[in-house]
Design an enzyme around this catalytic site. Structure first.
Site, PDB file in Angstrom:
ATOM      1  N   ARG A 183       0.830  -1.215   0.000  1.00 22.67           N
ATOM      2  CA  ARG A 183       0.000   0.000   0.000  1.00 22.67           C
ATOM      3  C   ARG A 183       0.864   1.265   0.000  1.00 22.67           C
ATOM      4  O   ARG A 183       0.538   2.262  -0.642  1.00 22.67           O
ATOM      5  CB  ARG A 183      -0.934  -0.019   1.214  1.00 22.67           C
ATOM      6  CG  ARG A 183      -2.038  -1.055   1.048  1.00 22.67           C
ATOM      7  CD  ARG A 183      -2.880  -1.156   2.277  1.00 22.67           C
ATOM      8  NE  ARG A 183      -3.468   0.117   2.653  1.00 22.67           N
ATOM      9  CZ  ARG A 183      -3.922   0.393   3.885  1.00 22.67           C
ATOM     10  NH1 ARG A 183      -3.847  -0.514   4.844  1.00 22.67           N
ATOM     11  NH2 ARG A 183      -4.446   1.569   4.146  1.00 22.67           N
TER      12      ARG A 183
ATOM     13  N   HIS B 176      -5.602   8.282  12.142  1.00 23.78           N
ATOM     14  CA  HIS B 176      -5.269   6.854  12.120  1.00 23.78           C
ATOM     15  C   HIS B 176      -3.817   6.596  11.722  1.00 23.78           C
ATOM     16  O   HIS B 176      -3.488   5.515  11.236  1.00 23.78           O
ATOM     17  CB  HIS B 176      -6.244   6.091  11.193  1.00 23.78           C
ATOM     18  CG  HIS B 176      -7.646   6.049  11.730  1.00 23.78           C
ATOM     19  ND1 HIS B 176      -8.756   5.824  10.945  1.00 23.78           N
ATOM     20  CD2 HIS B 176      -8.121   6.214  12.996  1.00 23.78           C
ATOM     21  CE1 HIS B 176      -9.846   5.848  11.697  1.00 23.78           C
ATOM     22  NE2 HIS B 176      -9.492   6.086  12.943  1.00 23.78           N
TER      23      HIS B 176
ATOM     24  N   GLY C  11     -16.129  11.544   1.719  1.00 20.34           N
ATOM     25  CA  GLY C  11     -15.637  10.195   1.438  1.00 20.34           C
ATOM     26  C   GLY C  11     -15.401   9.316   2.638  1.00 20.34           C
ATOM     27  O   GLY C  11     -14.448   8.540   2.643  1.00 20.34           O
TER      28      GLY C  11
HETATM   29  C1  BJW Z   1     -16.386   8.121  -2.090  1.00 23.49           C
HETATM   30  C2  BJW Z   1     -15.857   7.890  -3.332  1.00 23.49           C
HETATM   31  C3  BJW Z   1     -15.544   9.018  -4.091  1.00 23.49           C
HETATM   32  C4  BJW Z   1     -16.182   5.975  -2.431  1.00 23.49           C
HETATM   33  N1  BJW Z   1     -15.755  10.231  -3.602  1.00 23.49           N
HETATM   34  N2  BJW Z   1     -16.594   9.335  -1.626  1.00 23.49           N
HETATM   35  C5  BJW Z   1     -19.240  -1.222  18.011  1.00 23.49           C
HETATM   36  C6  BJW Z   1     -19.721   0.087  18.059  1.00 23.49           C
HETATM   37  C7  BJW Z   1     -18.846   1.168  18.089  1.00 23.49           C
HETATM   38  C8  BJW Z   1     -17.472   0.966  18.060  1.00 23.49           C
HETATM   39  C9  BJW Z   1     -17.010  -0.327  18.017  1.00 23.49           C
HETATM   40  C10 BJW Z   1     -17.867  -1.411  17.999  1.00 23.49           C
HETATM   41  N3  BJW Z   1     -17.121  -2.550  17.929  1.00 23.49           N
HETATM   42  C11 BJW Z   1     -15.794  -2.195  17.875  1.00 23.49           C
HETATM   43  C12 BJW Z   1     -15.719  -0.858  17.943  1.00 23.49           C
HETATM   44  C13 BJW Z   1     -14.496  -0.052  17.919  1.00 23.49           C
HETATM   45  C14 BJW Z   1     -13.881   0.119  16.556  1.00 23.49           C
HETATM   46  C15 BJW Z   1     -14.978   0.495  15.569  1.00 23.49           C
HETATM   47  O1  BJW Z   1     -15.345   1.634  15.401  1.00 23.49           O
HETATM   48  N4  BJW Z   1     -15.500  -0.486  14.841  1.00 23.49           N
HETATM   49  C16 BJW Z   1     -16.605  -0.245  13.906  1.00 23.49           C
HETATM   50  C17 BJW Z   1     -16.275  -0.882  12.567  1.00 23.49           C
HETATM   51  C18 BJW Z   1     -17.873  -0.756  14.498  1.00 23.49           C
HETATM   52  N5  BJW Z   1     -12.927   1.180  16.678  1.00 23.49           N
HETATM   53  C19 BJW Z   1     -11.683   0.960  17.100  1.00 23.49           C
HETATM   54  O2  BJW Z   1     -11.266  -0.141  17.363  1.00 23.49           O
HETATM   55  C20 BJW Z   1     -10.810   2.189  17.301  1.00 23.49           C
HETATM   56  N6  BJW Z   1     -10.181   2.149  18.563  1.00 23.49           N
HETATM   57  C21 BJW Z   1     -10.852   2.110  19.700  1.00 23.49           C
HETATM   58  O3  BJW Z   1     -12.063   2.125  19.764  1.00 23.49           O
HETATM   59  O4  BJW Z   1     -10.023   2.057  20.785  1.00 23.49           O
HETATM   60  C22 BJW Z   1     -10.565   1.911  22.087  1.00 23.49           C
HETATM   61  C23 BJW Z   1      -9.371   2.000  23.010  1.00 23.49           C
HETATM   62  C24 BJW Z   1      -9.289   3.050  23.873  1.00 23.49           C
HETATM   63  C25 BJW Z   1      -8.176   3.122  24.728  1.00 23.49           C
HETATM   64  C26 BJW Z   1      -7.190   2.152  24.674  1.00 23.49           C
HETATM   65  C27 BJW Z   1      -7.280   1.107  23.786  1.00 23.49           C
HETATM   66  C28 BJW Z   1      -8.383   1.032  22.929  1.00 23.49           C
HETATM   67  C29 BJW Z   1      -9.692   2.236  16.272  1.00 23.49           C
HETATM   68  C30 BJW Z   1     -10.188   2.342  14.882  1.00 23.49           C
HETATM   69  C31 BJW Z   1      -9.002   2.329  13.929  1.00 23.49           C
HETATM   70  C32 BJW Z   1      -9.440   2.204  12.486  1.00 23.49           C
HETATM   71  N7  BJW Z   1      -8.309   1.914  11.682  1.00 23.49           N
HETATM   72  C33 BJW Z   1      -8.484   1.798  10.244  1.00 23.49           C
HETATM   73  C34 BJW Z   1      -7.192   1.220   9.626  1.00 23.49           C
HETATM   74  C35 BJW Z   1      -6.085   2.261   9.587  1.00 23.49           C
HETATM   75  C36 BJW Z   1      -4.841   1.699   8.998  1.00 23.49           C
HETATM   76  C37 BJW Z   1      -4.997   1.303   7.564  1.00 23.49           C
HETATM   77  O5  BJW Z   1      -5.269   2.147   6.697  1.00 23.49           O
HETATM   78  O6  BJW Z   1      -4.843   0.118   7.275  1.00 23.49           O
HETATM   79  O7  BJW Z   1      -8.786   3.082   9.689  1.00 23.49           O
HETATM   80  S1  BJW Z   1      -9.908   0.820   9.762  1.00 23.49           S
HETATM   81  C38 BJW Z   1     -10.381   1.820   8.408  1.00 23.49           C
HETATM   82  O8  BJW Z   1     -11.639   2.482   8.673  1.00 23.49           O
HETATM   83  C39 BJW Z   1      -9.325   2.942   8.351  1.00 23.49           C
HETATM   84  C40 BJW Z   1     -10.157   4.111   7.969  1.00 23.49           C
HETATM   85  O9  BJW Z   1      -9.480   5.316   8.326  1.00 23.49           O
HETATM   86  C41 BJW Z   1     -11.431   3.891   8.764  1.00 23.49           C
HETATM   87  C42 BJW Z   1     -12.601   4.632   8.241  1.00 23.49           C
HETATM   88  O10 BJW Z   1     -12.945   4.201   6.966  1.00 23.49           O
HETATM   89  P1  BJW Z   1     -13.385   5.259   5.852  1.00 23.49           P
HETATM   90  O11 BJW Z   1     -12.275   6.204   5.609  1.00 23.49           O
HETATM   91  O12 BJW Z   1     -14.690   5.841   6.230  1.00 23.49           O
HETATM   92  O13 BJW Z   1     -13.473   4.342   4.552  1.00 23.49           O
HETATM   93  P2  BJW Z   1     -14.632   3.346   4.091  1.00 23.49           P
HETATM   94  O14 BJW Z   1     -14.017   2.411   3.120  1.00 23.49           O
HETATM   95  O15 BJW Z   1     -15.350   2.779   5.257  1.00 23.49           O
HETATM   96  O16 BJW Z   1     -15.686   4.257   3.344  1.00 23.49           O
HETATM   97  C43 BJW Z   1     -15.363   4.898   2.133  1.00 23.49           C
HETATM   98  C44 BJW Z   1     -16.459   5.886   1.826  1.00 23.49           C
HETATM   99  O17 BJW Z   1     -16.072   6.596   0.674  1.00 23.49           O
HETATM  100  C45 BJW Z   1     -17.817   5.236   1.526  1.00 23.49           C
HETATM  101  O18 BJW Z   1     -18.838   5.925   2.229  1.00 23.49           O
HETATM  102  C46 BJW Z   1     -17.974   5.446   0.014  1.00 23.49           C
HETATM  103  O19 BJW Z   1     -19.328   5.625  -0.380  1.00 23.49           O
HETATM  104  C47 BJW Z   1     -17.184   6.696  -0.195  1.00 23.49           C
HETATM  105  N8  BJW Z   1     -16.647   6.869  -1.540  1.00 23.49           N
HETATM  106  N9  BJW Z   1     -15.791   6.511  -3.550  1.00 23.49           N
HETATM  107  C48 BJW Z   1     -16.305  10.341  -2.370  1.00 23.49           C
HETATM  108  N10 BJW Z   1     -15.031   8.873  -5.359  1.00 23.49           N
END
Ligand code: BJW
Ligand code: ZN
Length: 248
Positions: free
Chosen positions: A72, A121, A194
Site C-alpha cells: 500500500r 489513524h 468520502g
Molecule cells: C467516495 C468515493 C468518491 C467511495 N468520492 N466518496 C461497536 C460500536 C462502536 C465501536 C465499536 C464497535 N465494535 C468495535 C468498535 C471499535 C472500533 C470500531 O469503530 N468499529 C466499527 C467498525 C464498528 N474502533 C476501534 O477499534 C478504534 N479504537 C478504539 O475504539 O479504541 C478503544 C481503546 C481506547 C483506549 C485504549 C485502547 C483502545 C480504532 C479504529 C481504527 C481504524 N483503523 C483503520 C485502519 C487504519 C490503517 C490502515 O489504513 O490500514 O482506519 S480501519 C479503516 O476504517 C481505516 C479508515 O481510516 C477507517 C474509516 O474508513 P473510511 O475512511 O470511512 O473508509 P470506508 O471504506 O469505510 O468508506 C469509504 C467511503 O467513501 C464510503 O462511504 C464510500 O461511499 C465513499 N466513496 N468513492 C467520495 N469517489
C-alpha cells in the site's frame, strides 16, 4: 447533485469563519487507492482489509500484514492527489481558519497543498518498533511488493517493526484526537468527504460539530449515517463535486 444544493453549500463556505474538513478513504479513491469497503485486487483479494488492520493479524502473521502495508505504501507513492484533494486545499487556503482532519494514512492531502492535516489513524510513512515504540526508517520508494514480506527488526531491541497506523482495538493518538475534537466543537462548518462514518471514535468528530450547532456539508456518492445531520448532502464523487463547489 442539484445546483441549488451546490449553491447552498458554497454560501455556507463563504460565510464560515472556521472550517473543519473531515475526510476518509473515498477522497483518495479517484487517485486509485481502494477504500476499505472495496474488494482488494490481485494477491490480496482473498483478504478483508478490515481483518488485516488488526493487532491480532500482525501477531498471527507479521509478514502478511507488513507485506500488505508495504504494498500500500508503494501504491500511494505511485499515485497523485486528485482534483478533490486539490479543491479542498483551495477551500482551506481561502478560509479565515481551516483544519483538515483525515482518517487516511496516505499523504495525498499534504501533496495537494493542505497544511499539516491531522492524521487520526496514523501514517503509512511512520513505521515504529512493535515493542519499544521507537520510530524506524524504511527505505523510500518501496518496490511494489505483492505478498508476504517479513518486517525488519528494530535497530534498538530487535523486535519486528510495525506500520505506524491505528488498528482496530487500538487507541487513537491522543493529541491528534483532542485537537480534532476541539476544532470540530468550535467550527462554523464541517465538510465531510468520502467516509462511511461508521468507525469510531473518528466518526464522533462530525457528530460533535452537529451537537454544537455547526453546519455540515457531506460529499459522498452513497448514503451514510451523516445524511440525517448534514445541512447539505452532495451525492457524487469527490473529484467531481469538490472542484464544482470550489468554482461556485
Ligand atoms: C467516495 C468515493 C468518491 C467511495 N468520492 N466518496 C461497536 C460500536 C462502536 C465501536 C465499536 C464497535 N465494535 C468495535 C468498535 C471499535 C472500533 C470500531 O469503530 N468499529 C466499527 C467498525 C464498528 N474502533 C476501534 O477499534 C478504534 N479504537 C478504539 O475504539 O479504541 C478503544 C481503546 C481506547 C483506549 C485504549 C485502547 C483502545 C480504532 C479504529 C481504527 C481504524 N483503523 C483503520 C485502519 C487504519 C490503517 C490502515 O489504513 O490500514 O482506519 S480501519 C479503516 O476504517 C481505516 C479508515 O481510516 C477507517 C474509516 O474508513 P473510511 O475512511 O470511512 O473508509 P470506508 O471504506 O469505510 O468508506 C469509504 C467511503 O467513501 C464510503 O462511504 C464510500 O461511499 C465513499 N466513496 N468513492 C467520495 N469517489
Ligand atoms: Zn524496538
Amino acid at each position: 447533485m442539484r445546483d441549488t444544493d451546490l449553491r447552498e453549500a458554497a454560501d455556507l463556505i463563504d460565510r464560515a469563519g472556521r472550517i473543519v474538513i473531515f475526510t476518509g478513504a473515498g477522497v483518495s479513491a479517484e487517485s486509485g487507492i481502494p477504500t476499505f469497503r472495496d474488494a482488494l485486487s490481485g494477491l490480496w483479494e482473498q483478504f478483508d482489509p478490515r481483518r488485516l488492520a488488526t493487532p491480532e493479524a500482525f501477531g498471527d502473521d507479521p509478514a502478511l500484514v507488513w507485506g500488505w502495508y508495504e504494498w500500500r505504501r508503494a501504491a500511494v507513492q505511485q499515485v497523485e492527489p486528485n482534483a478533490g484533494h486539490r479543491a479542498l486545499a483551495v477551500i482551506e487556503q481561502r478560509a479565515p481558519e481551516c483544519v483538515v482532519v483525515t482518517q487516511n494514512v496516505d499523504d495525498l492531502h499534504e501533496r495537494a497543498g493542505s497544511k499539516e492535516p491531522i492524521h487520526l489513524h496514523g501514517s503509512l510513512f511512520a513505521p515504529r518498533c512493535s515493542a519499544c515504540g521507537r520510530p524506524a526508517t524504511v527505505a523510500n520508494g518501496a518496490p511494489a511488493v505483492e505478498g508476504r514480506v517479513p518486517p525488519p527488526p528494530c535497530d534498538h531491541c530487535g523486535a519486528p517493526i510495525r506500520p505506524g497506523v491505528v488498528w482496530f482495538g487500538e487507541a487513537l493518538p491522543a493529541d491528534a484526537f483532542e485537537a480534532a475534537v476541539a476544532a470540530a466543537a468550535n467550527c462554523d462548518l464541517l465538510i465531510t468527504v468520502g467516509t462511511s462514518a461508521v468507525v469510531f471514535p473518528a466518526a464522533e468528530i462530525p457528530q460533535v460539530t452537529a451537537r454544537m450547532g455547526g453546519a455540515m456539508i457531506q460529499v459522498n456518492p452513497e448514503p451514510t449515517p451523516l445524511d440525517a445531520v448534514a445541512r447539505v448532502n452532495l451525492h457524487g464523487p469527490a473529484a467531481e463535486v469538490l472542484p464544482a463547489l470550489a468554482a461556485v
